[in-house]
Design an enzyme around this catalytic site. Structure first.
Site, PDB file in Angstrom:
ATOM      1  N   SER A 140       0.770  -1.103  -0.104  1.00  0.00           N
ATOM      2  CA  SER A 140      -0.210  -0.007  -0.064  1.00  0.00           C
ATOM      3  C   SER A 140       0.797   1.270   0.134  1.00  0.00           C
ATOM      4  O   SER A 140       2.119   1.095   0.744  1.00  0.00           O
ATOM      5  CB  SER A 140      -0.714   0.041   1.103  1.00  0.00           C
ATOM      6  OG  SER A 140      -1.348   1.378   1.223  1.00  0.00           O
ATOM      7  N   TYR A 153      -1.435  -1.051  10.096  1.00  0.00           N
ATOM      8  CA  TYR A 153      -1.576  -1.451   8.858  1.00  0.00           C
ATOM      9  C   TYR A 153      -0.298  -0.848   8.026  1.00  0.00           C
ATOM     10  O   TYR A 153       0.246  -1.513   7.186  1.00  0.00           O
ATOM     11  CB  TYR A 153      -2.795  -0.573   8.079  1.00  0.00           C
ATOM     12  CG  TYR A 153      -3.350  -0.731   6.925  1.00  0.00           C
ATOM     13  CD1 TYR A 153      -3.779  -2.154   6.376  1.00  0.00           C
ATOM     14  CD2 TYR A 153      -3.047   0.011   5.664  1.00  0.00           C
ATOM     15  CE1 TYR A 153      -4.216  -2.435   4.945  1.00  0.00           C
ATOM     16  CE2 TYR A 153      -3.306  -0.132   4.453  1.00  0.00           C
ATOM     17  CZ  TYR A 153      -4.060  -1.384   4.037  1.00  0.00           C
ATOM     18  OH  TYR A 153      -4.442  -1.616   2.726  1.00  0.00           O
ATOM     19  N   LYS A 157       2.498  -3.255   5.984  1.00  0.00           N
ATOM     20  CA  LYS A 157       2.497  -2.935   4.378  1.00  0.00           C
ATOM     21  C   LYS A 157       4.017  -2.771   4.250  1.00  0.00           C
ATOM     22  O   LYS A 157       4.554  -3.028   3.195  1.00  0.00           O
ATOM     23  CB  LYS A 157       1.623  -1.995   3.908  1.00  0.00           C
ATOM     24  CG  LYS A 157       0.301  -2.283   3.934  1.00  0.00           C
ATOM     25  CD  LYS A 157      -0.117  -3.353   3.020  1.00  0.00           C
ATOM     26  CE  LYS A 157      -1.453  -3.749   3.076  1.00  0.00           C
ATOM     27  NZ  LYS A 157      -1.923  -4.951   2.371  1.00  0.00           N
TER      28      LYS A 157
HETATM   29  P1  NAI Z   1     -11.285  -6.318   0.414  1.00  0.00           P
HETATM   30  O1  NAI Z   1     -11.854  -6.072   1.865  1.00  0.00           O
HETATM   31  O2  NAI Z   1     -12.593  -6.054  -0.731  1.00  0.00           O
HETATM   32  O3  NAI Z   1     -10.716  -7.292   0.102  1.00  0.00           O
HETATM   33  C1  NAI Z   1      -9.956  -8.128   1.052  1.00  0.00           C
HETATM   34  C2  NAI Z   1     -10.109  -9.740   0.712  1.00  0.00           C
HETATM   35  O4  NAI Z   1      -9.245 -10.168   1.559  1.00  0.00           O
HETATM   36  C3  NAI Z   1     -11.372 -10.010   1.065  1.00  0.00           C
HETATM   37  O5  NAI Z   1     -11.942 -11.045   0.036  1.00  0.00           O
HETATM   38  C4  NAI Z   1     -11.158 -10.810   2.390  1.00  0.00           C
HETATM   39  O6  NAI Z   1     -12.148 -11.758   2.320  1.00  0.00           O
HETATM   40  C5  NAI Z   1      -9.852 -11.285   2.362  1.00  0.00           C
HETATM   41  N1  NAI Z   1      -9.546 -11.786   3.380  1.00  0.00           N
HETATM   42  C6  NAI Z   1      -9.437 -10.937   4.666  1.00  0.00           C
HETATM   43  N2  NAI Z   1      -8.790 -11.541   5.805  1.00  0.00           N
HETATM   44  C7  NAI Z   1      -8.328 -12.767   5.137  1.00  0.00           C
HETATM   45  C8  NAI Z   1      -7.938 -13.894   5.762  1.00  0.00           C
HETATM   46  N3  NAI Z   1      -7.520 -13.800   7.256  1.00  0.00           N
HETATM   47  N4  NAI Z   1      -8.017 -15.127   4.908  1.00  0.00           N
HETATM   48  C9  NAI Z   1      -8.009 -15.056   3.720  1.00  0.00           C
HETATM   49  N5  NAI Z   1      -8.759 -13.871   3.235  1.00  0.00           N
HETATM   50  C10 NAI Z   1      -8.950 -12.877   3.752  1.00  0.00           C
HETATM   51  O7  NAI Z   1     -10.379  -4.983   0.044  1.00  0.00           O
HETATM   52  P2  NAI Z   1      -9.372  -4.796  -1.237  1.00  0.00           P
HETATM   53  O8  NAI Z   1      -9.495  -3.503  -1.211  1.00  0.00           O
HETATM   54  O9  NAI Z   1      -9.824  -5.515  -2.175  1.00  0.00           O
HETATM   55  O10 NAI Z   1      -8.098  -5.148  -0.427  1.00  0.00           O
HETATM   56  C11 NAI Z   1      -7.244  -6.000  -1.155  1.00  0.00           C
HETATM   57  C12 NAI Z   1      -5.793  -5.894  -0.888  1.00  0.00           C
HETATM   58  O11 NAI Z   1      -5.352  -4.452  -1.161  1.00  0.00           O
HETATM   59  C13 NAI Z   1      -5.449  -5.806   0.560  1.00  0.00           C
HETATM   60  O12 NAI Z   1      -4.123  -6.193   0.884  1.00  0.00           O
HETATM   61  C14 NAI Z   1      -5.621  -4.280   0.922  1.00  0.00           C
HETATM   62  O13 NAI Z   1      -4.968  -3.882   2.232  1.00  0.00           O
HETATM   63  C15 NAI Z   1      -4.851  -3.915  -0.220  1.00  0.00           C
HETATM   64  N6  NAI Z   1      -5.059  -2.220  -0.389  1.00  0.00           N
HETATM   65  C16 NAI Z   1      -6.370  -1.954  -0.585  1.00  0.00           C
HETATM   66  C17 NAI Z   1      -6.536  -0.627  -0.939  1.00  0.00           C
HETATM   67  C18 NAI Z   1      -7.842   0.205  -1.187  1.00  0.00           C
HETATM   68  O14 NAI Z   1      -7.967   1.322  -1.250  1.00  0.00           O
HETATM   69  N7  NAI Z   1      -8.801  -0.447  -1.375  1.00  0.00           N
HETATM   70  C19 NAI Z   1      -5.305   0.487  -1.096  1.00  0.00           C
HETATM   71  C20 NAI Z   1      -3.892   0.117  -0.542  1.00  0.00           C
HETATM   72  C21 NAI Z   1      -3.893  -1.539  -0.375  1.00  0.00           C
END
Ligand code: NAI
Length: 241
Positions: A140, A153, A157
């Site tokens: 991130s 967080y 990251k």
């Molecule tokens: P999201 O919340 O839609 O997706 C996260 C996914 O990770 C979900 O499918 C969730 O079920 C899964 N997950 C969470 N804990 C888990 C576990 N213990 N075991 C297996 N799966 C698990 O959010 P998003 O935005 O799609 O996030 C994806 C990645 O991108 C994350 O690592 C997040 O930190 C990163 N990210 C997101 C940003 C944003 O603005 N949305 C910015 C920077 C990084």
């Protein structure tokens, strides 16, 4: 079935799902890891299969080493190889540092950072045997710049970025590349409660990113960027130039 397999963690929605679809378009069979929502994971599997490759959903908690080891062993037993790993699963538990509970610290470090250690170790083992493979870690921009209210967080990251660079150095001679993507503000469930109108002012491209914006870069690093390793690519519309 194609000959190449990609494992994407947290792939039932958001950025992970977009990465899974983009890698499927590139001809990879896909393992869709998910934590709880079996229906969403199955829907992703069907969308991937419609692109003409194979897909399967595997439920495991990436922060639980036992569950990870068991599932990765099953995947390797069934498919025999893993060519691409996207360590995407992640959570936030925001709060100011002085009020941050140990529980929220541990939850975020375990899910966002220790998970990459747990999942990558058995995957790297098979990639070393193959003498090829690519890992992309979902970092991130706050892992680069820090962010008030996100000590847990940002630390996780930033840790992922250190892990990325170290694995790139350790594994390059085995034909394994390791890179990271650092997204800015992306339109997903993770950011749905934020007042994002405040942020677009500071983004040179004047919009939030979409999951597909990240997925294209993940696919580039995983599939096309043969001579790129140990890099962190910021995909943030220019937010932290
Ligand atoms: P999201 O919340 O839609 O997706 C996260 C996914 O990770 C979900 O499918 C969730 O079920 C899964 N997950 C969470 N804990 C888990 C576990 N213990 N075991 C297996 N799966 C698990 O959010 P998003 O935005 O799609 O996030 C994806 C990645 O991108 C994350 O690592 C997040 O930190 C990163 N990210 C997101 C940003 C944003 O603005 N949305 C910015 C920077 C990084």
């Amino acid at each position: 079935m194609s000959e190449k397999l990609a494992l994407v963690t947290g792939a039932s929605r958001g950025i992970g799902k977009a990465c899974a679809l983009e890698l499927a378009k590139a001809g990879y069979d896909i393992i869709v890891n998910y934590a709880g929502n079996a229906e969403a994971a199955e829907k992703t599997v069907q969308e991937i299969k419609a692109l003409g490759v194979d897909a399967a959903a595997y439920k495991f908690d990436v922060s639980n080493k036992e569950e990870v080891d068991k599932s990765i062993a099953e995947i390797i037993e069934k498919y025999g190889r893993i060519d691409v790993l996207v360590n995407n699963a992640g959570i936030t538990r925001d709060g100011l540092f002085m009020r941050m509970s140990e529980e929220n610290w541990n939850a975020v470090i375990n899910t966002n950072l220790s998970s990459a250690f747990f999942v990558s170790q058995p995957v790297v083992k098979i990639m070393m045997k193959q003498r090829s493979g690519a890992i992309v870690n979902m970092a991130s921009v706050v892992g680069v710049s820090g962010n008030a209210g996100q000590a847990n967080y940002s630390a996780a990251k930033a840790g992922l970025i250190g892990l990325t660079k170290t694995l790139a150095k350790e594994l390059g001679s085995r034909g394994i590349r390791v890179n990271a993507v650092a997204p800015g503000f992306i339109n997903t469930d993770m950011t749905k409660d934020l007042d994002t109108s405040k942020f677009t002012e500071f983004i040179p491209l004047k919009r939030l990113g979409e999951p597909e914006d990240i997925a294209k870069v993940v696919k580039f690093l995983a599939v096309d960027a043969d001579y790129v390793t140990g890099q962190v690519l910021e995909v943030d519309g220019g937010l932290i130039i």
